[in-house]
Design a protein around this motif. Structure first.
Motif, PDB file in Angstrom:
ATOM      1  N   ILE A   1      22.044  10.871 -10.730  1.00  0.00           N
ATOM      2  CA  ILE A   1      22.835  10.702  -9.511  1.00  0.00           C
ATOM      3  C   ILE A   1      21.951  10.148  -8.393  1.00  0.00           C
ATOM      4  O   ILE A   1      20.984  10.785  -7.976  1.00  0.00           O
ATOM      5  CB  ILE A   1      23.462  12.040  -9.069  1.00  0.00           C
ATOM      6  N   LYS A   2      22.277   8.939  -7.923  1.00  0.00           N
ATOM      7  CA  LYS A   2      21.486   8.288  -6.879  1.00  0.00           C
ATOM      8  C   LYS A   2      22.340   7.769  -5.714  1.00  0.00           C
ATOM      9  O   LYS A   2      21.814   7.480  -4.647  1.00  0.00           O
ATOM     10  CB  LYS A   2      20.703   7.117  -7.471  1.00  0.00           C
ATOM     11  N   LYS A   3      23.657   7.646  -5.953  1.00  0.00           N
ATOM     12  CA  LYS A   3      24.519   7.036  -4.938  1.00  0.00           C
ATOM     13  C   LYS A   3      25.457   8.025  -4.265  1.00  0.00           C
ATOM     14  O   LYS A   3      25.716   7.918  -3.064  1.00  0.00           O
ATOM     15  CB  LYS A   3      25.344   5.910  -5.581  1.00  0.00           C
ATOM     16  N   THR A   4      25.997   8.951  -5.010  1.00  0.00           N
ATOM     17  CA  THR A   4      27.019   9.862  -4.489  1.00  0.00           C
ATOM     18  C   THR A   4      26.398  10.930  -3.593  1.00  0.00           C
ATOM     19  O   THR A   4      25.603  11.755  -4.060  1.00  0.00           O
ATOM     20  CB  THR A   4      27.786  10.544  -5.642  1.00  0.00           C
ATOM     21  N   ALA A   5      26.746  10.934  -2.321  1.00  0.00           N
ATOM     22  CA  ALA A   5      26.227  11.927  -1.393  1.00  0.00           C
ATOM     23  C   ALA A   5      26.718  13.320  -1.789  1.00  0.00           C
ATOM     24  O   ALA A   5      27.848  13.477  -2.261  1.00  0.00           O
ATOM     25  CB  ALA A   5      26.671  11.607   0.027  1.00  0.00           C
ATOM     26  N   LEU A   6      25.870  14.324  -1.589  1.00  0.00           N
ATOM     27  CA  LEU A   6      26.140  15.674  -2.079  1.00  0.00           C
ATOM     28  C   LEU A   6      26.142  16.692  -0.940  1.00  0.00           C
ATOM     29  O   LEU A   6      25.201  16.766  -0.158  1.00  0.00           O
ATOM     30  CB  LEU A   6      25.078  16.062  -3.113  1.00  0.00           C
ATOM     31  N   LEU A   7      27.222  17.473  -0.871  1.00  0.00           N
ATOM     32  CA  LEU A   7      27.309  18.616   0.040  1.00  0.00           C
ATOM     33  C   LEU A   7      27.621  19.855  -0.784  1.00  0.00           C
ATOM     34  O   LEU A   7      28.575  19.861  -1.570  1.00  0.00           O
ATOM     35  CB  LEU A   7      28.411  18.403   1.080  1.00  0.00           C
ATOM     36  N   THR A   8      26.817  20.901  -0.636  1.00  0.00           N
ATOM     37  CA  THR A   8      27.112  22.180  -1.273  1.00  0.00           C
ATOM     38  C   THR A   8      27.531  23.175  -0.205  1.00  0.00           C
ATOM     39  O   THR A   8      27.007  23.174   0.908  1.00  0.00           O
ATOM     40  CB  THR A   8      25.889  22.730  -2.039  1.00  0.00           C
ATOM     41  N   VAL A   9      28.501  24.018  -0.559  1.00  0.00           N
ATOM     42  CA  VAL A   9      29.028  25.021   0.363  1.00  0.00           C
ATOM     43  C   VAL A   9      28.981  26.382  -0.327  1.00  0.00           C
ATOM     44  O   VAL A   9      29.474  26.529  -1.445  1.00  0.00           O
ATOM     45  CB  VAL A   9      30.480  24.700   0.780  1.00  0.00           C
ATOM     46  N   GLU A  10      28.381  27.347   0.345  1.00  0.00           N
ATOM     47  CA  GLU A  10      28.301  28.698  -0.209  1.00  0.00           C
ATOM     48  C   GLU A  10      28.670  29.724   0.854  1.00  0.00           C
ATOM     49  O   GLU A  10      28.520  29.481   2.045  1.00  0.00           O
ATOM     50  CB  GLU A  10      26.881  28.978  -0.724  1.00  0.00           C
ATOM     51  N   GLY A  11      29.163  30.886   0.387  1.00  0.00           N
ATOM     52  CA  GLY A  11      29.544  31.966   1.280  1.00  0.00           C
ATOM     53  C   GLY A  11      28.576  33.127   1.175  1.00  0.00           C
ATOM     54  O   GLY A  11      28.156  33.492   0.076  1.00  0.00           O
ATOM     55  N   GLU A  12      28.234  33.689   2.310  1.00  0.00           N
ATOM     56  CA  GLU A  12      27.259  34.787   2.340  1.00  0.00           C
ATOM     57  C   GLU A  12      27.681  35.951   1.448  1.00  0.00           C
ATOM     58  O   GLU A  12      26.851  36.565   0.775  1.00  0.00           O
ATOM     59  CB  GLU A  12      27.101  35.274   3.783  1.00  0.00           C
ATOM     60  N   LYS A  13      28.982  36.256   1.417  1.00  0.00           N
ATOM     61  CA  LYS A  13      29.470  37.437   0.701  1.00  0.00           C
ATOM     62  C   LYS A  13      30.165  37.087  -0.608  1.00  0.00           C
ATOM     63  O   LYS A  13      30.943  37.886  -1.132  1.00  0.00           O
ATOM     64  CB  LYS A  13      30.411  38.227   1.609  1.00  0.00           C
TER      65      LYS A  13
END
Length: 463
Positions: free
Chosen positions: A342-354
């Motif tokens: 993966i070199k082109k697709t921008a990545l955002l990860t989302v996580e919850g504290e709980k």
């Protein structure tokens, strides 16, 4: 456990007469001609009867219809249309009657026991500023056996076909279970330099590497052999359903597991529902009923898909180890999934504290695996005081998580209309924040990899 499905249906059928009695009691206790209807006792009788009916009934798939959305302070009509219909999934488009050029979003609903309607609040918040498509998974007991099997290979194949249809400007958003196949799909497309690679990929609360920050769910999967899951949780669809003889992981078994994780919360919710009904607090009662109408509406999963997920994701961890394979049925070829492609697709990860299903770190590890993706395309959002459900539905989703995703998508889709100024008063926006080391997950992941490497080196020395 092949007879558990039939036994469940027989028990449900046996309770039908008592449910009819409870319905009659509700009508009688609420009838304005009945003097009891105007007393606390009468309302309590009606509330108790309604609770009994709700606890013992089957919940059908709720409707997900949005007649309109609000854009720039104006109502814009929304029409739901089925774009693609496959045996196990429909691709739905929520078509807005507007000429705005907003980013295309493919929202991937998890195939983990609930209908895609569980994401109604997710879709509703995205609609004002995105052109939304949704994967609507079919209940496996409704799919005839002659339609074939459905496993992780088919799942990835479906996603590839949807992305190819929508084109390279698509922004894919994955929630929970679907994070793994989405990440794998994008990696496979990147390895082939597929022109339809999505512009962005948002991964929310998914089990990419469940060895990190283990939860009761991941520990349970590790402590039981795959044969146990097949023997104890898989059942055969009875003869009177369209999917007769198909082996499935039944929805009623799954919901028991979901509710067993937080029994106290569900008990308190139902006690509160009784109180709201008895005191005529209709608004609060309706909110609870709408939640459970959706939460208790479950679907059966194809057994081969469920067992393969337990094996590949929760027990052998093939994706983070670089050992996951995908078999393309159209070409009869097998490929290794390599996130490093993966070199082109921008990545955002989302996580919850709980989040106690996919704990912090299990999703953000995607940044380590996609090591060839430039840092300028890596982002991480850690949502404080949010559990698994809270990162994609509810108040924190609408006011904190969704605006973050909206900015991320627009940052990597330049040729789109800006968000109307008037809408910022409705949903406050947030400034983009680059993915960086911090105390909220990412630093813990790097420490985990360091400790793992040290342990492996010591093991080699001892050998």
């Amino acid at each position: 456990m092949s007879g558990q499905y039939l036994m469940y249906d027989m028990m449900h059928a046996a309770l039908t007469p008592s449910r009819h009695v409870s319905e009659f009691i509700q009508l009688a206790a609420k009838n304005p001609m009945n003097p009891l209807a105007h007393t606390l006792m009468g309302r309590e009788i009606a509330a108790a009867a309604e609770l009994y009916e709700r606890i013992t009934k089957k919940y059908e798939k709720p409707e997900m219809i949005f007649e309109h959305t609000m854009i720039n302070g104006r109502k814009v009509a929304v029409e739901k249309e089925v774009v693609v219909e496959k045996p196990f999934c429909k691709l739905i488009h929520f078509k807005r009657k507007t000429n705005r050029k907003d980013p295309v979003v493919l929202l991937c609903a998890p195939l983990a026991g609930h209908h895609a309607t569980l994401l109604a609040g997710t879709v509703e918040a995205l609609l004002p500023h995105h052109d939304v498509y949704l994967t609507d998974w079919q209940d496996a007991h409704l799919v005839p056996l002659n339609k074939g099997k459905f496993d992780l290979d088919n799942y990835i194949g479906y996603l590839r076909s949807f992305l190819s249809l929508l084109g390279p400007d698509t922004n894919i958003v994955a929630i929970c279970q679907t994070v793994v196949p989405v990440f794998a799909t994008v990696a496979l497309m990147a390895a082939e330099n597929d022109p339809n690679q999505p512009s962005t990929m948002t991964l929310m609360g998914g089990p990419i590497d469940t060895r990190i920050n283990q939860t009761p769910v991941t520990k349970f999967a590790m402590e039981h052999p795959l044969s146990w899951f097949e023997k104890m949780l898989v059942s055969e669809v009875p003869f009177y359903y369209p999917g007769a003889a198909r082996k499935v992981y039944p929805g009623f078994t799954q919901i028991n597991g979901f509710m067993a994780m937080h029994p106290d919360n569900h008990l308190v919710s139902h006690i509160n529902l009784f109180k709201h009904l008895a005191t005529n607090d209709t608004d609060k009662a309706q909110k609870l009923k709408e939640f459970y109408d959706n939460y208790l509406a479950v679907i059966d999963l194809p057994a081969e898909f469920y067992l393969q997920t337990v094996d590949v994701v929760f027990q052998r961890h093939l994706l983070p180890k670089g050992q996951l394979k995908w078999h393309d049925e159209t070409t009869d070829q097998t490929y290794t999934v390599r996130p490093g492609a993966i070199k082109k697709t921008a990545l955002l990860t989302v996580e919850g504290e709980k989040d106690d299903i996919s704990a912090p770190g299990q999703t953000a590890v995607a940044h380590e695996l996609a090591y060839n993706l430039p840092k300028s395309k890596k982002f991480h959002h850690f949502q404080m005081n949010a559990g698994h459900y809270g990162i994609f539905n509810g108040g924190k989703w609408r006011t904190q998580v969704m605006p973050r995703i909206r900015n991320f998508i627009r940052q990597h889709n330049k040729e789109v209309d800006p968000v109307p100024e008037a809408d910022f008063d409705i949903v406050p926006d947030l400034k983009p924040a680059r993915f960086k080391e911090d105390k909220h997950g990412v630093k813990a992941i790097k420490k985990w990899f360091h400790d793992k490497k040290v342990a492996e080196e010591k093991e080699k020395e001892n050998a």
